[in-house]
Design a protein around this motif. Structure first.
Motif, short mmCIF file in Angstrom:
data_model
loop_
_atom_site.label_atom_id
_atom_site.label_comp_id
_atom_site.label_asym_id
_atom_site.label_seq_id
_atom_site.Cartn_x
_atom_site.Cartn_y
_atom_site.Cartn_z
N THR A 66 -6.42 19.56 2.04
CA THR A 66 -5.13 18.88 1.91
C THR A 66 -5.31 17.58 1.14
N GLU A 67 -4.24 17.12 0.51
CA GLU A 67 -4.26 15.87 -0.25
C GLU A 67 -3.77 14.71 0.62
N PRO A 68 -4.58 13.68 0.83
CA PRO A 68 -4.10 12.50 1.54
C PRO A 68 -3.07 11.77 0.69
N THR A 69 -2.06 11.20 1.32
CA THR A 69 -1.00 10.50 0.57
C THR A 69 -1.16 8.99 0.62
N GLU A 70 -2.07 8.51 1.44
CA GLU A 70 -2.33 7.08 1.54
C GLU A 70 -3.83 6.82 1.54
N GLY A 71 -4.18 5.59 1.17
CA GLY A 71 -5.58 5.22 1.14
C GLY A 71 -5.98 4.75 -0.24
N ILE A 72 -7.18 4.19 -0.33
CA ILE A 72 -7.74 3.74 -1.60
C ILE A 72 -9.00 4.54 -1.87
N PHE A 115 -15.66 15.57 -11.44
CA PHE A 115 -15.51 15.51 -9.99
C PHE A 115 -16.42 14.44 -9.41
N ASP A 116 -15.98 13.85 -8.29
CA ASP A 116 -16.78 12.86 -7.58
C ASP A 116 -16.61 13.01 -6.08
N SER A 117 -17.68 12.79 -5.35
CA SER A 117 -17.56 12.59 -3.91
C SER A 117 -16.91 11.22 -3.72
N THR A 118 -15.92 11.15 -2.83
CA THR A 118 -15.07 9.96 -2.75
C THR A 118 -15.02 9.39 -1.34
N LYS A 119 -15.00 8.05 -1.29
CA LYS A 119 -14.79 7.35 -0.02
C LYS A 119 -13.36 6.85 0.01
N LEU A 120 -12.70 7.01 1.15
CA LEU A 120 -11.30 6.61 1.28
C LEU A 120 -11.20 5.39 2.21
N PHE A 121 -10.60 4.32 1.67
CA PHE A 121 -10.40 3.09 2.44
C PHE A 121 -8.93 2.98 2.85
N ASN A 136 -21.09 0.67 -6.34
CA ASN A 136 -21.29 2.01 -6.88
C ASN A 136 -21.01 2.11 -8.37
N GLY A 137 -20.94 0.96 -9.03
CA GLY A 137 -20.81 0.95 -10.48
C GLY A 137 -19.52 1.51 -11.03
N GLN A 138 -18.42 1.38 -10.28
CA GLN A 138 -17.14 1.90 -10.72
C GLN A 138 -16.37 0.85 -11.56
N HIS A 139 -15.45 1.34 -12.36
CA HIS A 139 -14.61 0.45 -13.15
C HIS A 139 -13.32 0.07 -12.42
N SER A 140 -12.89 0.95 -11.49
CA SER A 140 -11.64 0.69 -10.79
C SER A 140 -11.62 1.46 -9.48
N VAL A 141 -10.63 1.13 -8.65
CA VAL A 141 -10.33 1.90 -7.44
C VAL A 141 -8.90 2.42 -7.58
N PHE A 142 -8.57 3.43 -6.79
CA PHE A 142 -7.28 4.09 -6.98
C PHE A 142 -6.49 4.11 -5.68
N LEU A 144 -3.71 5.63 -3.58
CA LEU A 144 -3.08 6.95 -3.59
C LEU A 144 -1.56 6.88 -3.47
N SER A 145 -1.04 6.02 -2.61
CA SER A 145 0.40 6.01 -2.34
C SER A 145 1.22 5.59 -3.54
N THR A 146 0.62 4.80 -4.44
CA THR A 146 1.37 4.30 -5.61
C THR A 146 0.77 4.74 -6.94
N TYR A 147 -0.27 5.58 -6.88
CA TYR A 147 -0.94 6.06 -8.10
C TYR A 147 -1.34 4.90 -9.01
N THR A 148 -1.99 3.92 -8.42
CA THR A 148 -2.33 2.70 -9.14
C THR A 148 -3.83 2.51 -9.26
N ASP A 149 -4.31 2.31 -10.49
CA ASP A 149 -5.70 1.94 -10.72
C ASP A 149 -5.82 0.42 -10.65
N ILE A 150 -6.75 -0.08 -9.86
CA ILE A 150 -7.00 -1.51 -9.78
C ILE A 150 -8.41 -1.78 -10.30
#
Length: 393
Positions: A66-72, A115-121, A136-142, A144-150
């Motif tokens: 299932t797809e979570p609708t909230e979280g980072i 694809f990536d293994s993902t941690k949800l905050f 973890n050397g990422q450029h942004s976090v995402f 989910l509820s607002t489809y926003t890259d930070i």
């Protein structure tokens, strides 16, 4: 949900029955590994199938599909740059050993699914998500509820590291932004600012600005404040050099006059006469409107916007150019004043949050908060509290 560990136990029982106790040790190890891989492959097949219908990107809980609708969502470095079906098993295996989330998207430039293994905050732990992203050397976090890259190193991250968001405000515009003699700020815009800070999880500090210096203060380097709020009209001119949020309050130009003379002013023509003295504060859109539309009236500039209503009430001047967001407050608090054209404003617009360009991540966060306040009813409650017209049905 059947966890991998439980499947191992069930498998071991089956192996005991088949192999017997004498060959259990050698038989168990090989068969157990084969079972684990079978589970991983089966889940990976499902994720791959799911990805084909979600090329724009997704985050999925592989334990329940299932797809979570909230979280980072933040990706693990261990699975970075994993692409195509061949490498998906590795991602799924990592996810099963950690949080159980996989993210993916289709890269149209090279035709590969990544694809990536993902941690949800939790969405109230943006700071934690960004810190994990840095590790973890990422450029942004995402979000989910607002489809926003930070961005990891953007303006929002800077504010989170500081722990305080800085708002510029004039403090002279009841009931949107007013500063009491003891330095306490209150008003509609101040409450919106506090809500932005609360949803970011940081403290708030207000910095004094003025209408004549507002643009310069927003653009100055080093920055005096992160963004400005409180009665700032969204205009194309401002958008040419700065960023403006979605509107959170409808506004329009109108007048304040003495209640005893309210019948004298039924249109702009009635105001634009040599015998009428009009007062405005300097440097803002009120002064601009008066200069462009009142070519016959006597226009007087007064430095302190909050003093003008009293000057009108006392007869020092005849009319104040103001907004439909400001006029009702003074009519309610001073019976000597009236706003006869309140329901027929000369202009129509919206008030928003102002900031410098290059802070698009902060703009997106502010817009997200404004949208959330509209959807959860908190913005409407603010309108009701201050007696303002809600225009966002």
């Amino acid at each position: 949900m059947i966890r991998l560990e439980r499947l191992k136990i069930w498998f071991l029982i089956a192996v005991l029955a088949i192999c017997g106790t004498t060959c259990f040790a050698s038989c168990s190890s090989n068969e157990d590994n084969a079972s684990e891989q079978s589970i991983i492959t089966n889940i990976a097949d499902k994720v791959w199938s799911f990805s084909q219908s979600h090329p724009d990107g997704f985050t999925i809980d592989i334990r329940s599909m299932t797809e979570p609708t909230e979280g980072i969502a933040v990706s693990y470095a261990a699975t970075q740059n994993s692409h195509s079906r061949d490498q998906l098993d590795k991602v799924v295996s990592h996810a099963l050993q950690h949080e159980g989330y996989v993210g993916g998207y289709y890269n149209s430039e090279n035709g590969l699914y990544f694809f990536d293994s993902t941690k949800l905050f939790p969405e109230n732990d943006l700071k934690g998500a960004i810190q994990f992203g840095k590790e973890n050397g990422q450029h942004s976090v995402f979000i989910l509820s607002t489809y926003t890259d930070i961005p990891i190193n953007g303006k929002v991250a800077e504010i989170l590291d500081r722990g305080t968001i800085l708002f510029g405000t004039t403090g002279d515009y009841r009931p949107l932004s007013f500063c009491e003699p003891d330095g306490t700020y209150w008003g509609f815009g101040i409450e919106v600012a506090n809500e932005i800070a609360r949803r970011l999880g940081v403290d708030i500090e207000f910095k004094k600005t003025s209408w004549p210096t507002l643009t310069a203060d927003v653009l100055t380097e080093p920055q005096i404040f992160d963004l400005a709020i409180g009665g700032i009209t969204i205009t194309d001119t401002r958008r040419e050099t700065m960023l403006m949020s979605y509107g959170y309050l409808a506004n329009g130009k109108t007048i304040l006059c003495r209640a005893s003379e309210a019948d004298h002013y039924k249109s702009l023509t009635d105001i634009d006469k040599p015998e009428v003295t009009v007062m405005v504060n300097p440097g803002g859109l009120n002064e601009k409107f008066a200069n462009e539309n009142l070519t016959h009236a006597n226009i007087v500039i007064h430095q302190k916007n909050e003093e003008i209503p009293t000057l009108v009430a006392e007869g020092a001047v005849d009319v104040m150019i103001t907004e439909i967001t400001e006029a009702p407050y003074y009519v309610q608090t001073d019976t000597r004043l009236a706003a006869p054209l309140l329901n027929a404003p000369f202009t129509h617009g919206e008030i928003g949050v102002l900031m410098k360009k290059g802070q698009e991540d902060l703009l997106q966060m502010v817009n997200n908060v404004i949208c959330q306040m509209k959807s959860d009813g908190s913005l409407r409650k603010l309108h009701e509290k201050y007696g303002l017209v809600y225009a966002y049905e």
